[in-house]
Design a protein around this motif. Structure first.
Motif, PDB file in Angstrom:
ATOM      1  N   ARG A 243       0.847  -1.183   0.000  1.00 15.25           N
ATOM      2  CA  ARG A 243       0.000   0.000   0.000  1.00 15.25           C
ATOM      3  C   ARG A 243       0.884   1.235   0.000  1.00 15.25           C
ATOM      4  O   ARG A 243       1.858   1.306   0.757  1.00 15.25           O
ATOM      5  CB  ARG A 243      -0.925   0.006   1.211  1.00 15.25           C
ATOM      6  N   GLN A 244       0.537   2.200  -0.833  1.00 16.26           N
ATOM      7  CA  GLN A 244       1.375   3.403  -0.932  1.00 16.26           C
ATOM      8  C   GLN A 244       1.265   4.243   0.343  1.00 16.26           C
ATOM      9  O   GLN A 244       0.172   4.445   0.883  1.00 16.26           O
ATOM     10  CB  GLN A 244       0.956   4.234  -2.145  1.00 16.26           C
ATOM     11  N   ARG A 245       2.419   4.719   0.780  1.00 13.04           N
ATOM     12  CA  ARG A 245       2.475   5.529   1.998  1.00 13.04           C
ATOM     13  C   ARG A 245       3.511   6.628   1.792  1.00 13.04           C
ATOM     14  O   ARG A 245       4.468   6.459   1.018  1.00 13.04           O
ATOM     15  CB  ARG A 245       2.843   4.666   3.210  1.00 13.04           C
ATOM     16  N   SER A 246       3.331   7.740   2.488  1.00 16.07           N
ATOM     17  CA  SER A 246       4.312   8.831   2.399  1.00 16.07           C
ATOM     18  C   SER A 246       4.798   9.215   3.781  1.00 16.07           C
ATOM     19  O   SER A 246       4.088   9.044   4.781  1.00 16.07           O
ATOM     20  CB  SER A 246       3.718  10.054   1.693  1.00 16.07           C
ATOM     21  N   TRP A 247       6.025   9.722   3.820  1.00 17.24           N
ATOM     22  CA  TRP A 247       6.663  10.168   5.062  1.00 17.24           C
ATOM     23  C   TRP A 247       7.154  11.603   4.871  1.00 17.24           C
ATOM     24  O   TRP A 247       7.704  11.950   3.819  1.00 17.24           O
ATOM     25  CB  TRP A 247       7.870   9.287   5.413  1.00 17.24           C
ATOM     26  N   ARG A 248       7.000  12.396   5.864  1.00 17.68           N
ATOM     27  CA  ARG A 248       7.503  13.772   5.794  1.00 17.68           C
ATOM     28  C   ARG A 248       9.010  13.774   6.048  1.00 17.68           C
ATOM     29  O   ARG A 248       9.496  13.204   7.022  1.00 17.68           O
ATOM     30  CB  ARG A 248       6.793  14.625   6.857  1.00 17.68           C
ATOM     31  N   HIS A 249       9.738  14.432   5.157  1.00 17.17           N
ATOM     32  CA  HIS A 249      11.183  14.562   5.293  1.00 17.17           C
ATOM     33  C   HIS A 249      11.527  16.027   5.531  1.00 17.17           C
ATOM     34  O   HIS A 249      10.655  16.905   5.501  1.00 17.17           O
ATOM     35  CB  HIS A 249      11.866  14.034   4.033  1.00 17.17           C
ATOM     36  N   LEU A 250      12.784  16.329   5.779  1.00 16.89           N
ATOM     37  CA  LEU A 250      13.223  17.701   5.968  1.00 16.89           C
ATOM     38  C   LEU A 250      12.935  18.524   4.712  1.00 16.89           C
ATOM     39  O   LEU A 250      13.078  18.019   3.589  1.00 16.89           O
ATOM     40  CB  LEU A 250      14.717  17.747   6.278  1.00 16.89           C
ATOM     41  N   ASP A 251      12.542  19.772   4.908  1.00 16.13           N
ATOM     42  CA  ASP A 251      12.229  20.639   3.773  1.00 16.13           C
ATOM     43  C   ASP A 251      13.433  20.817   2.849  1.00 16.13           C
ATOM     44  O   ASP A 251      14.594  20.827   3.302  1.00 16.13           O
ATOM     45  CB  ASP A 251      11.776  22.013   4.271  1.00 16.13           C
ATOM     46  N   LEU A 252      13.148  20.992   1.575  1.00 20.78           N
ATOM     47  CA  LEU A 252      14.200  21.235   0.578  1.00 20.78           C
ATOM     48  C   LEU A 252      13.971  22.598  -0.068  1.00 20.78           C
ATOM     49  O   LEU A 252      12.951  22.814  -0.728  1.00 20.78           O
ATOM     50  CB  LEU A 252      14.176  20.152  -0.502  1.00 20.78           C
ATOM     51  N   GLY A 253      14.886  23.514   0.158  1.00 20.78           N
ATOM     52  CA  GLY A 253      14.759  24.837  -0.439  1.00 20.78           C
ATOM     53  C   GLY A 253      13.478  25.551  -0.063  1.00 20.78           C
ATOM     54  O   GLY A 253      12.899  26.257  -0.881  1.00 20.78           O
ATOM     55  N   GLY A 254      13.011  25.347   1.169  1.00 18.98           N
ATOM     56  CA  GLY A 254      11.773  25.981   1.611  1.00 18.98           C
ATOM     57  C   GLY A 254      10.515  25.248   1.197  1.00 18.98           C
ATOM     58  O   GLY A 254       9.403  25.669   1.529  1.00 18.98           O
ATOM     59  N   MET A 255      10.658  24.143   0.470  1.00 13.99           N
ATOM     60  CA  MET A 255       9.503  23.352   0.038  1.00 13.99           C
ATOM     61  C   MET A 255       9.361  22.105   0.909  1.00 13.99           C
ATOM     62  O   MET A 255      10.359  21.492   1.300  1.00 13.99           O
ATOM     63  CB  MET A 255       9.659  22.930  -1.422  1.00 13.99           C
ATOM     64  N   VAL A 256       8.113  21.749   1.189  1.00 17.01           N
ATOM     65  CA  VAL A 256       7.849  20.515   1.924  1.00 17.01           C
ATOM     66  C   VAL A 256       8.300  19.333   1.080  1.00 17.01           C
ATOM     67  O   VAL A 256       8.004  19.255  -0.114  1.00 17.01           O
ATOM     68  CB  VAL A 256       6.351  20.391   2.253  1.00 17.01           C
ATOM     69  N   CYS A 257       9.035  18.414   1.706  1.00 12.02           N
ATOM     70  CA  CYS A 257       9.526  17.228   1.001  1.00 12.02           C
ATOM     71  C   CYS A 257       8.899  15.983   1.602  1.00 12.02           C
ATOM     72  O   CYS A 257       8.922  15.797   2.823  1.00 12.02           O
ATOM     73  CB  CYS A 257      11.046  17.147   1.087  1.00 12.02           C
ATOM     74  N   ARG A 258       8.338  15.147   0.764  1.00 16.08           N
ATOM     75  CA  ARG A 258       7.740  13.897   1.203  1.00 16.08           C
ATOM     76  C   ARG A 258       8.410  12.717   0.497  1.00 16.08           C
ATOM     77  O   ARG A 258       8.748  12.798  -0.687  1.00 16.08           O
ATOM     78  CB  ARG A 258       6.241  13.882   0.911  1.00 16.08           C
ATOM     79  N   ILE A 259       8.590  11.666   1.260  1.00 16.33           N
ATOM     80  CA  ILE A 259       9.141  10.412   0.735  1.00 16.33           C
ATOM     81  C   ILE A 259       7.966   9.472   0.496  1.00 16.33           C
ATOM     82  O   ILE A 259       7.133   9.270   1.383  1.00 16.33           O
ATOM     83  CB  ILE A 259      10.119   9.780   1.752  1.00 16.33           C
ATOM     84  N   ARG A 260       7.902   8.865  -0.687  1.00 18.10           N
ATOM     85  CA  ARG A 260       6.764   8.010  -1.024  1.00 18.10           C
ATOM     86  C   ARG A 260       7.242   6.613  -1.412  1.00 18.10           C
ATOM     87  O   ARG A 260       8.227   6.467  -2.130  1.00 18.10           O
ATOM     88  CB  ARG A 260       5.945   8.628  -2.151  1.00 18.10           C
TER      89      ARG A 260
END
Length: 277
Positions: free
Chosen positions: A55-72
């Protein structure tokens, strides 16, 4: 595209993690990833196990260049012969967490240096989430170590919050310089669970307890560890001595002749509050 994924993999810097694709949406960056290993592992015991669905899931990672970064990633369930049906382990996050390890560690570090409201603004998460992350990271870092072992020289003090309407009693190990126990309140009853958790054998090893002259703490220590030496911390002893000197000096000033009052005061006109101990 391959150059982009390789660049993002370098920037994200997650161990044992391969970036397979990158995309942008209205929230920020999404990096599709997978573990560097092919055979899934049990999320509890780390044993290699067969997978049977995902099942697809996402994780919040540290922001990149002021943008929210998610790992999927399409995370799989595994059939572990020891633990049963479990979600597979992933190298970038703890089992059950929706945040990567770097995100959780950075949040916890910021919480050590700032108030929780500041952390929520910087990390863009709710204050309840900050508390849960702190609890998880602390539990993980302790790794089952009993902080109450090998205590000899301890200190007990209270800290206030909510504008001094609430208090927390904190016990520290002077030798290691770490907090070993804390509980809400500042009474003798607050400390009872701490001494009960120590037990007779470890209580007998206590050599000294530093406290702030609180009657409640004195009572709790003398009842639980009568052989331990109670030491009043220097700050409170010196504070009381300074207050006593000031009280005497003020009495002397009131009773002194006008020509003597100046000698009893500091150049600034206020009673001296300096006492060396």
């Amino acid at each position: 595209m391959r150059d982009t994924t390789l660049l993002l993999q370098t920037i994200i810097a997650l161990q044992d993690t391969i970036v397979t694709a990158v995309k942008f949406d209205e929230q920020g960056v999404i990096a599709d990833v997978r573990p560097s290993w092919r055979v899934p592992r049990c999320g509890d015991c780390q044993r290699k196990c067969p997978a049977y669905d995902a099942r697809q899931r996402s994780w919040r990672h540290l922001d990149l260049g002021g943008m929210v970064c998610r790992i999927r990633y399409s995370i799989r369930r595994v059939s572990c012969p020891k633990c049963g049906v479990k979600v597979e382990a992933v190298p970038w996050a703890a089992s059950g967490s929706r945040f990567t390890w770097p995100f959780e560690l950075h949040t916890t570090y910021l919480a050590q240096q700032n108030d929780k409201t500041t952390v929520t603004k910087v990390m863009r998460i709710g204050w309840v989430t900050v508390g849960k992350i702190i609890q998880h990271v602390v539990a993980e870092q302790l790794g089952g170590v009993d902080r109450l072992d090998n205590l000899r020289l301890i200190g007990i003090d209270e800290i206030s919050y909510r504008r001094r309407h609430e208090y927390i009693t904190v016990v520290v190990d002077h030798e290691r310089g770490v907090v070993v126990w804390a509980a809400k309140g500042k009474s003798a009853d607050t400390l009872k669970p701490f001494f009960e958790a120590l037990g007779p054998e470890r209580l007998a090893k206590l050599e000294s307890v530093t406290i702030d002259m609180s009657a409640a703490y004195i009572k709790a220590v003398t009842e639980a560890a009568p052989d331990a030496t109670i030491i009043f911390d220097r700050f409170h002893v010196q504070k009381l001595a300074n207050e006593a000197v000031d009280a005497v000096r003020r009495d002397e000033v009131r009773e002194a002749e006008p020509e003597d009052k100046k000698a009893l005061k500091t150049p600034g006109g206020r009673c001296s509050r300096t006492l060396g101990i």
